[in-house]
Structures are given as structure tokens and as C-alpha cells.
Design an enzyme around this catalytic site. Sequence first.
Site, PDB file in Angstrom:
ATOM      1  N   LYS A   9       0.831  -1.203   0.000  1.00 27.46           N
ATOM      2  CA  LYS A   9       0.000   0.000   0.000  1.00 27.46           C
ATOM      3  C   LYS A   9       0.872   1.262   0.000  1.00 27.46           C
ATOM      4  O   LYS A   9       2.077   1.202   0.303  1.00 27.46           O
ATOM      5  CB  LYS A   9      -0.900  -0.012   1.243  1.00 27.46           C
ATOM      6  CG  LYS A   9      -1.871  -1.184   1.282  1.00 27.46           C
ATOM      7  CD  LYS A   9      -2.776  -1.083   2.510  1.00 27.46           C
ATOM      8  CE  LYS A   9      -3.770  -2.234   2.550  1.00 27.46           C
ATOM      9  NZ  LYS A   9      -4.754  -2.067   3.638  1.00 27.46           N
ATOM     10  N   TYR A  49     -12.695  -3.344  -2.620  1.00 31.52           N
ATOM     11  CA  TYR A  49     -13.221  -3.196  -1.259  1.00 31.52           C
ATOM     12  C   TYR A  49     -14.752  -3.115  -1.291  1.00 31.52           C
ATOM     13  O   TYR A  49     -15.347  -2.351  -0.533  1.00 31.52           O
ATOM     14  CB  TYR A  49     -12.632  -1.959  -0.593  1.00 31.52           C
ATOM     15  CG  TYR A  49     -11.175  -2.116  -0.162  1.00 31.52           C
ATOM     16  CD1 TYR A  49     -10.737  -3.243   0.532  1.00 31.52           C
ATOM     17  CD2 TYR A  49     -10.238  -1.110  -0.417  1.00 31.52           C
ATOM     18  CE1 TYR A  49      -9.421  -3.391   0.930  1.00 31.52           C
ATOM     19  CE2 TYR A  49      -8.901  -1.246  -0.015  1.00 31.52           C
ATOM     20  CZ  TYR A  49      -8.507  -2.384   0.660  1.00 31.52           C
ATOM     21  OH  TYR A  49      -7.194  -2.518   1.070  1.00 31.52           O
ATOM     22  N   ASN A 112      -1.892   0.332   6.936  1.00 28.85           N
ATOM     23  CA  ASN A 112      -1.369  -0.932   7.483  1.00 28.85           C
ATOM     24  C   ASN A 112      -0.528  -1.724   6.475  1.00 28.85           C
ATOM     25  O   ASN A 112      -0.429  -2.937   6.537  1.00 28.85           O
ATOM     26  CB  ASN A 112      -2.516  -1.764   8.073  1.00 28.85           C
ATOM     27  CG  ASN A 112      -3.602  -2.076   7.075  1.00 28.85           C
ATOM     28  OD1 ASN A 112      -3.463  -1.750   5.900  1.00 28.85           O
ATOM     29  ND2 ASN A 112      -4.665  -2.711   7.515  1.00 28.85           N
ATOM     30  N   HIS A 115      -1.948  -5.402   1.697  1.00 28.55           N
ATOM     31  CA  HIS A 115      -3.183  -6.152   1.507  1.00 28.55           C
ATOM     32  C   HIS A 115      -2.801  -7.580   1.166  1.00 28.55           C
ATOM     33  O   HIS A 115      -1.858  -7.810   0.404  1.00 28.55           O
ATOM     34  CB  HIS A 115      -4.013  -5.582   0.358  1.00 28.55           C
ATOM     35  CG  HIS A 115      -5.100  -6.525  -0.058  1.00 28.55           C
ATOM     36  ND1 HIS A 115      -6.293  -6.636   0.629  1.00 28.55           N
ATOM     37  CD2 HIS A 115      -5.159  -7.459  -1.040  1.00 28.55           C
ATOM     38  CE1 HIS A 115      -7.032  -7.577   0.068  1.00 28.55           C
ATOM     39  NE2 HIS A 115      -6.365  -8.103  -0.947  1.00 28.55           N
ATOM     40  N   GLU A 126      -9.142 -11.602  -7.136  1.00 21.72           N
ATOM     41  CA  GLU A 126      -8.271 -10.420  -6.988  1.00 21.72           C
ATOM     42  C   GLU A 126      -7.096 -10.466  -7.964  1.00 21.72           C
ATOM     43  O   GLU A 126      -6.720  -9.442  -8.527  1.00 21.72           O
ATOM     44  CB  GLU A 126      -7.771 -10.330  -5.542  1.00 21.72           C
ATOM     45  CG  GLU A 126      -8.907  -9.987  -4.575  1.00 21.72           C
ATOM     46  CD  GLU A 126      -8.469  -9.876  -3.128  1.00 21.72           C
ATOM     47  OE1 GLU A 126      -7.289 -10.144  -2.818  1.00 21.72           O
ATOM     48  OE2 GLU A 126      -9.317  -9.515  -2.298  1.00 21.72           O
TER      49      GLU A 126
END
Length: 153
Positions: A9, A49, A112, A115, A126
Site C-alpha cells: 500500500k 473493497y 497498514n 493487503h 483479486e
Amino acid sequence: MEQTLVILKPSCVERGLIGDVISRIQNKGITIIGMKMMQLNEQILREHYSHLVEKPFFPGLCASMMATPVVCMVLKGIDVVEVFRTMTGSTNGRKAAPGTLRGDFCMSGQANIVHASDSVESAKVEIARFFRPDEIFDYTPDNLAFLYADDEL
Ligand code: TYD
């Protein structure tokens, strides 16, 4: 062997942690079979998401995921979906166990750093969302006999 999707990320890219995360993946004996930098947009994030679109934090989540380019990877290994979820740790970095990526490298529930697909089924969806088939290089590493026992392969 299983495959899983990983996204490094903006919180990983911006903090200079790309190499640390890749080192953890390679030290574990997981094979990277796809890797590219991408700029995400709201359309792909609404798909990725979709379970969170109605949440109040969704606009902030989208903004955080578009703040810089990300690095997307496809990983391969036996049980790699579960193995890499365990390595990732729980969602909130402040609660993630030491030794996990989030536990060792972040302090946030949103910033965080990684993913990781949460099931074999979602990994398939995905991977197809972020990679064209010709961007995946499903090679077999030469050291396979030293990564697994014969009866595990
Ligand atoms: P989720 O799929 O619940 O967790 P995970 O990434 O561990 O599979 O949530 C996706 C992302 O949404 C999460 O990594 C960070 C963000 N998020 C927030 O910003 N706030 C929250 O309260 C939650 C639950 C998630």
C-alpha cells in the site's frame, strides 16, 4: 500450488518498506510470480473493497490507497493464502502480533502497509482484477527440493 494477491500500500511505498516486505516473502520461501507498480483509482477500489463501500471510513480508505502508486504482487506456494495472511497479521497494526508485517512495521488500522487475499476464492478474483494473464510468470524455482519435502509436493 496456490496463488495469492498482495498489494504493498502507499503506507509501505512512502515509508520505504517495499524491500523489507519483499525480503520477508523471499526469506520465507514464497515465490513471486508477478510484480508491478500501479496507480489505483476509485473504480478498482470500489470493486476490491466492495464489502466496505458503505462504511464511513471508505472515502478515507480510498484516498489512502490512491495517495501514491502501489506495488502489486502474485505469490505462489503451498497454502500460500493462509501462510501470507498469517505473516500479514491482524488489520490494526497496533494490535497485530509482533513478528507479523503489520505488527512489526505499522501503527495504524488503515495505513497498514499490505493487503493480502483472505481466501483461495478471493485470491483468484483479486489476481484477475489486478493482473493480465501475460503478467504472471508461473515458473518453478530451481530450489524447490529444498523448500518442501517430496511428499509435500
Ligand atoms: P478488511 O478487509 O476488514 O481487513 P484486512 O485488510 O485485514 O483484510 O479491511 C480492508 C482495509 O480497510 C484494511 O486493511 C484497512 C481498511 N480499514 C479501515 O480503514 N478502517 C477500518 O475500521 C477497517 C476495519 C478497515
